[in-house]
Design an enzyme around this catalytic site. Structure first.
Site, PDB file in Angstrom:
ATOM      1  N   ILE A  44       0.842  -1.195   0.000  1.00 40.83           N
ATOM      2  CA  ILE A  44       0.000   0.000   0.000  1.00 40.83           C
ATOM      3  C   ILE A  44       0.878   1.246   0.000  1.00 40.83           C
ATOM      4  O   ILE A  44       1.899   1.296   0.681  1.00 40.83           O
ATOM      5  CB  ILE A  44      -0.963   0.010   1.213  1.00 40.83           C
ATOM      6  CG1 ILE A  44      -1.952   1.166   1.120  1.00 40.83           C
ATOM      7  CG2 ILE A  44      -0.214   0.003   2.523  1.00 40.83           C
ATOM      8  CD1 ILE A  44      -3.114   1.050   2.092  1.00 40.83           C
TER       9      ILE A  44
ATOM     10  N   ASP B 196       0.533   4.940   1.088  1.00 43.70           N
ATOM     11  CA  ASP B 196      -0.314   5.789   1.919  1.00 43.70           C
ATOM     12  C   ASP B 196       0.198   7.222   1.808  1.00 43.70           C
ATOM     13  O   ASP B 196      -0.159   7.946   0.890  1.00 43.70           O
ATOM     14  CB  ASP B 196      -0.280   5.265   3.355  1.00 43.70           C
ATOM     15  CG  ASP B 196      -1.359   5.847   4.247  1.00 43.70           C
ATOM     16  OD1 ASP B 196      -1.812   6.974   3.996  1.00 43.70           O
ATOM     17  OD2 ASP B 196      -1.745   5.175   5.223  1.00 43.70           O
TER      18      ASP B 196
END
Length: 191
Positions: free
Chosen positions: A116, A118
């Site tokens: 991910i 972020d």
């Protein structure tokens, strides 16, 4: 080049409790694997004949890297690096290198495999470290991306899904070490 598709909410099919938080399923495994297959097709086409080195960022990207590598249909190698910037459910903003790259990447085509993106600080730190090693090319491949929380400019060429700025777990992502083994992705619903 693969462009991220915005993730649309799927009605909760299951609720789980991990430590002190409640989560509900937001991305089922079948949808994850479909998106992983699409990314693998794009990587296979774009990197044909380049013998890339896939650099899996541990711990969170291990499931994504495993499923991705099974679907990439070109000669390729994989190695691992571990960075961290999370404590509990929040990013700390400080990136710590835990396990470094022990392989010569000068002149190589590198594909960073991340779970991910972020804030983008971990990726920015990794890109800075990799540039010092003189790779021929560096590509970013992420399962998930939170564009609403991105704080640094990044060229994420391969992304399976964009998601809202919610805390999630499952499919390699964790909450204080728990939940990585879940095949689906869950979103926190109650803190």
């Amino acid at each position: 080049m693969y462009i991220c598709n915005v993730f649309s909410d799927i009605s909760a099919m299951e609720t789980i409790h991990v430590k002190d938080l409640t989560f509900s399923i937001s991305i089922p495994e079948v949808q994850i694997l479909e998106r992983v297959s699409r990314v693998a097709e794009h990587l296979t086409r774009d990197l044909e004949g380049k013998n890339p080195l896939f650099l899996c960022v541990l711990n969170g990207a291990f499931m994504f890297a495993s499923d991705l590598m099974k679907r990439v249909n070109i000669p390729a190698e994989i190695c691992f690096v571990k960075y961290s910037s999370y404590q509990g459910t929040q990013t700390t903003g400080k990136v710590n290198e835990i396990i470094g790259l022990n392989q010569d990447i000068a002149g190589r085509v590198i594909v960073i495999v991340e779970d991910i993106i972020d804030s983008g600080f971990t990726m920015q730190h990794l890109l800075t470290d990799l540039k010092k090693m003189n790779p021929a090319e560096v590509h970013i491949c992420s399962l998930l991306m939170k564009p609403g929380n991105l704080q640094v400019p990044l060229n994420v060429e391969y992304c399976a899904m964009e998601i809202p700025n919610d805390f999630i777990l499952g499919y390699g992502l964790d909450y204080d070490g728990y939940g990585r083994n879940l095949p689906d992705i869950y979103t926190v619903v109650e803190k």
